[in-house]
Design a protein around this motif. Structure first.
Motif, short mmCIF file in Angstrom:
data_model
loop_
_atom_site.label_atom_id
_atom_site.label_comp_id
_atom_site.label_asym_id
_atom_site.label_seq_id
_atom_site.Cartn_x
_atom_site.Cartn_y
_atom_site.Cartn_z
N LYS A 40 0.84 -1.21 0.00
CA LYS A 40 0.00 0.00 0.00
C LYS A 40 0.87 1.25 0.00
N LEU A 246 -5.24 -1.85 8.29
CA LEU A 246 -5.25 -1.61 6.86
C LEU A 246 -6.65 -1.75 6.27
N MET A 314 -9.17 3.72 -2.32
CA MET A 314 -8.23 2.80 -2.98
C MET A 314 -8.65 2.51 -4.41
#
Length: 526
Positions: A40, A246, A314
């Motif tokens: 990430k 996360l 995302m």
């Protein structure tokens, strides 16, 4: 006018990033490991580089090997990088390689993990000691001050593992009823946590464990797998807590939402912020030598909203990344073939700019929405008064033990004897009273005070001193928060939602909702 300048700036950066010109800066990135957290972060580093003129990133992953990371750092330096970004595998062993780079005049940004040397240009990370301390406070409240905790530590010798353990243990000293059954050595990975826990269980089958604290989410899940597979006495099923938080598939936020973890703590990656810091250093602009990133606790109360917003961010970022790669690949083909068709290139660049501006607009909007949602949850659940030194820091209401207190027409125990240390208990009671009255549009401060066995003046002073807000402000925040959840999870109309949370007029509800979240209620479902 400010928005126009913003879009012109974005246009300039997009055109520069796709121009295929000479590389301005070469930045080496030495990652100590390779995992979903660093995946990430690497994606954010690449995304951040898109908005600067011709920045080339060179990545290296050491896979938890000190020797490999030292070799990789030396190799990056020999390749002629302009700046080094490094996450040291361990505090002591990687320092000499970092020192060699620094001594050659190469700026060094140390991120996430510390080095034993002072030879670095800037340091950026979250506060790992604070994470351990906050998780310790949460665990004490979750276990009602009594129970046994099994700790699975991170990689031996790494600064996050050391600091998270120290913060955790320091808090537990204040809770004699909480015992540490064992502190097992892990290495951040789920398989090692599984094997270590399995071996310990085989030798300690009669030891009761009420909660497992993993130095990260993966170690907590490895311990969970080992305990689930081991035949133990009829003890209650333990709770599991970790750190990382996360987003995405099997990330900590999803694990909390699905009740596989009881809580996690967001360990921010912020690769784009690291790149911005690197460019400021290379451009000779002012910068902070030490930067501490903000973070937050993830519980079942906020995991669903955090996960939804993070996954949307995302998805938009991935699409922007793909768009940039396609544009960059196309322009490289044109350059290689030396086929110049300026009209076609102009159209392609225009399309790229339109798409990028579209995605940036939505990214910015979603980011603002996420920030408002998180702030609402945080403000509603965190006392704002500065704690005494003995308390060790702010305490979340959601983290405080849910005492058997009722509201409404039932009698609450007297609150006159509550001191500063009892503020979380007071706010927990007040939150229950507010939640029991959300649908009552006629509720007044006097009603709330009566439910709390206090006078109106006593309630106002106590709430204002502990939270910095008035009872009316907290009631409105709670109503808007409940309304946001109802809009997300039900098919009720805006009017129905407004009445369901105690607003007497949908128009006034819409006005308050827009002030709080920057959008009208109908936009939530879009």
């Amino acid at each position: 006018m400010r928005q126009r300048f913003f879009y012109l700036f974005v246009l300039a950066t997009v055109l520069a990033s796709c121009s295929g010109g000479k590389v301005k800066y070469r930045i080496g990135i030495s990652q100590c490991s390779d995992d979903i957290w660093r995946d990430k972060q690497n994606a954010e580093l690449r995304m951040g580089a898109y908005f600067h003129d011709n920045v080339e990133l060179k990545f290296a992953a050491a896979y938890d090997s000190d020797e490999r990371q030292v070799e990789q750092i030396d190799s990056l330096v020999n390749e002629g990088i302009d700046l080094l970004i490094v996450a040291p595998n361990q505090v002591q062993t990687i320092s000499p390689a970092i020192d060699r780079a620094y001594d050659k005049g190469i700026p060094v940004i140390v991120f996430e993990r510390k080095t034993s040397s002072q030879k670095y240009t800037a340091f950026i990370s979250a506060d790992n000691y604070e994470m351990g301390r906050v998780m310790g406070e949460y665990i004490i409240s979750r276990l009602h001050g009594q129970g046994a905790v099994l700790e699975i530590k991170g990689l031996e010798g790494s600064s996050p593992a050391i600091e998270r353990h120290n913060g955790f243990m320091e808090v537990l000293k204040k809770a004699p009823g909480i015992k540490v059954a064992a502190s097992l050595q892990g290495d951040w990975t789920e398989p090692t946590a599984y094997q270590t826990t399995k071996q310990w269980l085989n030798n300690n089958k009669e030891v009761r464990v009420d909660l497992v604290f993993g130095a990260n989410d993966r170690t907590a899940m490895g311990a969970r797998k080992a305990i689930d597979e081991t035949s133990l006495p009829s003890f209650p099923t333990p709770l599991y807590c970790g750190i990382d938080g996360l987003p995405g598939e099997n990330g900590g936020i999803q694990l909390v939402r699905d009740s596989l973890l009881d809580a996690s703590y967001i360990y921010p990656t912020h690769g784009d912020q690291i790149i911005d810091l690197a460019i400021r250093i290379l451009d000779g602009k002012p910068y902070e030598k030490e930067t501490m990133l903000m973070s937050a606790l993830v519980t079942r109360d906020n995991a669903k909203v955090l996960l939804m917003q993070s996954e949307e961010l995302m998805r938009q970022a991935a699409q922007l990344d793909q768009l940039h790669e396609k544009a960059d690949s196309y322009l490289h083909k044109l350059d290689a073939q030396r086929v110049v068709n300026w009209l076609a290139i102009g159209i392609i660049l225009l399309l790229v700019v339109v798409f990028v501006l579209f995605y940036l607009y939505h990214l910015r909007k979603i980011s603002m929405q996420r920030e408002r949602v998180v702030n609402t949850l945080w403000n509603m659940t965190t006392p704002k008064a500065s704690p005494s030194p003995s308390e060790g820091g702010d305490v979340r209401i959601d983290d405080v033990t849910q005492n058997s207190v009722s509201a409404g027409n039932q009698t609450l125990p007297p609150l006159e004897g509550l001191g500063e240390a009892d503020s979380p208990v007071f706010i927990t009671r007040f939150k229950e009273v507010i939640e029991s009255r959300l649908e009552d549009s006629d509720v007044s401060v006097e009603d709330l005070a009566s439910d709390m066995n206090l006078s109106r003046v006593q309630l106002y002073r106590k709430v204002k001193a502990v939270t910095g807000s008035s009872p009316v402000e907290l009631l409105r925040t709670a109503r808007l928060n409940r309304a946001y959840q109802l809009l997300l999870t039900t098919d009720k109309s805006v009017s129905e939602v407004a009445y369901a949370v105690g607003f007497t007029a949908p128009s006034y509800f819409t006005k308050c909702f827009k002030e709080e979240y920057g959008m009208v209620p109908g936009d939530v479902r879009k």
